[in-house]
Design a protein around this motif. Structure first.
Motif, PDB file in Angstrom:
ATOM      1  N   UNK A  81      -8.661   9.961  -0.095  1.00  0.00           N
ATOM      2  CA  UNK A  81      -8.386   9.494   1.256  1.00  0.00           C
ATOM      3  C   UNK A  81      -6.913   9.131   1.357  1.00  0.00           C
ATOM      4  N   UNK A  82      -6.354   9.220   2.569  1.00  0.00           N
ATOM      5  CA  UNK A  82      -4.960   8.853   2.814  1.00  0.00           C
ATOM      6  C   UNK A  82      -4.936   7.836   3.947  1.00  0.00           C
ATOM      7  N   UNK A  83      -4.121   6.820   3.784  1.00  0.00           N
ATOM      8  CA  UNK A  83      -3.959   5.798   4.824  1.00  0.00           C
ATOM      9  C   UNK A  83      -2.480   5.683   5.140  1.00  0.00           C
ATOM     10  N   UNK A  84      -2.124   5.842   6.418  1.00  0.00           N
ATOM     11  CA  UNK A  84      -0.735   5.685   6.864  1.00  0.00           C
ATOM     12  C   UNK A  84      -0.576   4.250   7.337  1.00  0.00           C
ATOM     13  N   UNK A  85       0.419   3.569   6.777  1.00  0.00           N
ATOM     14  CA  UNK A  85       0.672   2.168   7.106  1.00  0.00           C
ATOM     15  C   UNK A  85       1.978   2.060   7.879  1.00  0.00           C
ATOM     16  N   UNK A  95      -8.728  -3.003  -2.915  1.00  0.00           N
ATOM     17  CA  UNK A  95      -8.113  -1.946  -3.713  1.00  0.00           C
ATOM     18  C   UNK A  95      -9.096  -0.798  -3.845  1.00  0.00           C
ATOM     19  N   UNK A  96      -8.684   0.382  -3.404  1.00  0.00           N
ATOM     20  CA  UNK A  96      -9.484   1.597  -3.537  1.00  0.00           C
ATOM     21  C   UNK A  96      -8.654   2.561  -4.375  1.00  0.00           C
ATOM     22  N   UNK A  97      -9.058   2.762  -5.617  1.00  0.00           N
ATOM     23  CA  UNK A  97      -8.249   3.526  -6.567  1.00  0.00           C
ATOM     24  C   UNK A  97      -8.018   4.966  -6.123  1.00  0.00           C
ATOM     25  N   UNK A  98      -8.942   5.539  -5.385  1.00  0.00           N
ATOM     26  CA  UNK A  98      -8.832   6.940  -4.982  1.00  0.00           C
ATOM     27  C   UNK A  98      -8.160   7.111  -3.623  1.00  0.00           C
ATOM     28  N   UNK A  99      -7.520   6.064  -3.102  1.00  0.00           N
ATOM     29  CA  UNK A  99      -6.874   6.141  -1.789  1.00  0.00           C
ATOM     30  C   UNK A  99      -5.360   6.143  -1.946  1.00  0.00           C
ATOM     31  N   UNK A 100      -4.692   7.006  -1.197  1.00  0.00           N
ATOM     32  CA  UNK A 100      -3.239   7.080  -1.174  1.00  0.00           C
ATOM     33  C   UNK A 100      -2.737   6.363   0.069  1.00  0.00           C
ATOM     34  N   UNK A 101      -1.776   5.468  -0.100  1.00  0.00           N
ATOM     35  CA  UNK A 101      -1.167   4.743   1.019  1.00  0.00           C
ATOM     36  C   UNK A 101       0.236   5.286   1.252  1.00  0.00           C
ATOM     37  N   UNK A 102       0.511   5.661   2.483  1.00  0.00           N
ATOM     38  CA  UNK A 102       1.844   6.128   2.875  1.00  0.00           C
ATOM     39  C   UNK A 102       2.432   5.080   3.809  1.00  0.00           C
ATOM     40  N   UNK A 103       3.450   4.369   3.341  1.00  0.00           N
ATOM     41  CA  UNK A 103       4.091   3.337   4.158  1.00  0.00           C
ATOM     42  C   UNK A 103       5.246   3.962   4.925  1.00  0.00           C
ATOM     43  N   UNK A 104       5.342   3.633   6.208  1.00  0.00           N
ATOM     44  CA  UNK A 104       6.369   4.221   7.064  1.00  0.00           C
ATOM     45  C   UNK A 104       7.346   3.161   7.559  1.00  0.00           C
ATOM     46  N   UNK A 105       8.494   3.637   8.071  1.00  0.00           N
ATOM     47  CA  UNK A 105       9.464   2.728   8.683  1.00  0.00           C
ATOM     48  C   UNK A 105       9.308   2.787  10.205  1.00  0.00           C
ATOM     49  N   UNK A 106      10.237   2.183  10.926  1.00  0.00           N
ATOM     50  CA  UNK A 106      10.176   2.155  12.386  1.00  0.00           C
ATOM     51  C   UNK A 106      10.293   3.525  13.029  1.00  0.00           C
ATOM     52  N   UNK A 108       8.798   6.176  11.845  1.00  0.00           N
ATOM     53  CA  UNK A 108       7.610   6.887  11.380  1.00  0.00           C
ATOM     54  C   UNK A 108       7.908   7.821  10.199  1.00  0.00           C
ATOM     55  N   UNK A 109       8.947   7.506   9.429  1.00  0.00           N
ATOM     56  CA  UNK A 109       9.254   8.275   8.216  1.00  0.00           C
ATOM     57  C   UNK A 109       8.612   7.566   7.024  1.00  0.00           C
ATOM     58  N   UNK A 110       8.077   8.365   6.123  1.00  0.00           N
ATOM     59  CA  UNK A 110       7.410   7.824   4.934  1.00  0.00           C
ATOM     60  C   UNK A 110       8.476   7.270   3.983  1.00  0.00           C
ATOM     61  N   UNK A 111       8.387   5.976   3.680  1.00  0.00           N
ATOM     62  CA  UNK A 111       9.393   5.322   2.826  1.00  0.00           C
ATOM     63  C   UNK A 111       8.809   4.868   1.476  1.00  0.00           C
ATOM     64  N   UNK A 112       7.477   4.816   1.371  1.00  0.00           N
ATOM     65  CA  UNK A 112       6.874   4.384   0.109  1.00  0.00           C
ATOM     66  C   UNK A 112       5.509   5.052  -0.031  1.00  0.00           C
ATOM     67  N   UNK A 113       5.186   5.450  -1.248  1.00  0.00           N
ATOM     68  CA  UNK A 113       3.909   6.084  -1.570  1.00  0.00           C
ATOM     69  C   UNK A 113       3.272   5.297  -2.704  1.00  0.00           C
ATOM     70  N   UNK A 114       2.010   4.884  -2.511  1.00  0.00           N
ATOM     71  CA  UNK A 114       1.311   4.150  -3.568  1.00  0.00           C
ATOM     72  C   UNK A 114      -0.190   4.360  -3.459  1.00  0.00           C
ATOM     73  N   UNK A 115      -0.856   4.183  -4.560  1.00  0.00           N
ATOM     74  CA  UNK A 115      -2.319   4.305  -4.576  1.00  0.00           C
ATOM     75  C   UNK A 115      -2.925   2.930  -4.351  1.00  0.00           C
ATOM     76  N   UNK A 116      -4.139   2.919  -3.895  1.00  0.00           N
ATOM     77  CA  UNK A 116      -4.841   1.666  -3.704  1.00  0.00           C
ATOM     78  C   UNK A 116      -5.316   1.539  -2.323  1.00  0.00           C
TER      79      UNK A 116
END
Length: 116
Positions: A81-85, A95-106, A108-116
């Motif tokens: 699964x992917x979650x855009x933050x 914490x969901x080990x099989x989930x990818x989190x994509x953190x964005x800036x103002x 809407x560009x992806x600035x950080x990638x982490x699992x959980x």
């Protein structure tokens, strides 16, 4: 009156005696046996813990968080699964080990990638 008082005292003594007898029986219960150690050394980590590889998904850093970028990150990381933050967005903390989190800036560009 004396008969009622005598009956109350005898009842109280019987209750106290029964309580003491029950606590003595509890002391006679043997301690539980310890479980045997597993054979074959330490256990391997569960596959769920390795279900997301955030480093592989770093190829989307700097991209706009759209469907194409999220699908590319999901495929690269192996996440289920992917979650855009978005900035200042309230998120759940489980914490969901099989989930990818994509953190964005103002923007809407992806600035950080982490699992959980």
């Amino acid at each position: 009156m004396q008969r009622t008082l005598l009956l109350a005292l005898l009842s109280g003594a019987a209750i106290i005696t029964a309580g003491c007898a029950a606590s003595n029986r509890a002391d006679q219960v043997p301690p539980p046996q310890s479980l045997p150690m597993p054979v074959g050394g330490p256990s391997m980590p569960s596959p769920e813990l390795e279900a997301c590889n955030a480093n592989a998904a770093r190829v989307v850093l700097g991209q706009i968080a759209n469907v194409e970028a999220t699908e590319a990150a999901k495929a690269a990381s192996g996440a289920e699964d992917v979650r855009v933050l978005y900035p200042n967005q309230p998120i759940t903390q489980e914490f969901v080990a099989a989930r990818l989190n994509l953190e964005t800036d103002g923007a809407n560009r992806i600035v950080r990638v982490r699992c959980g």
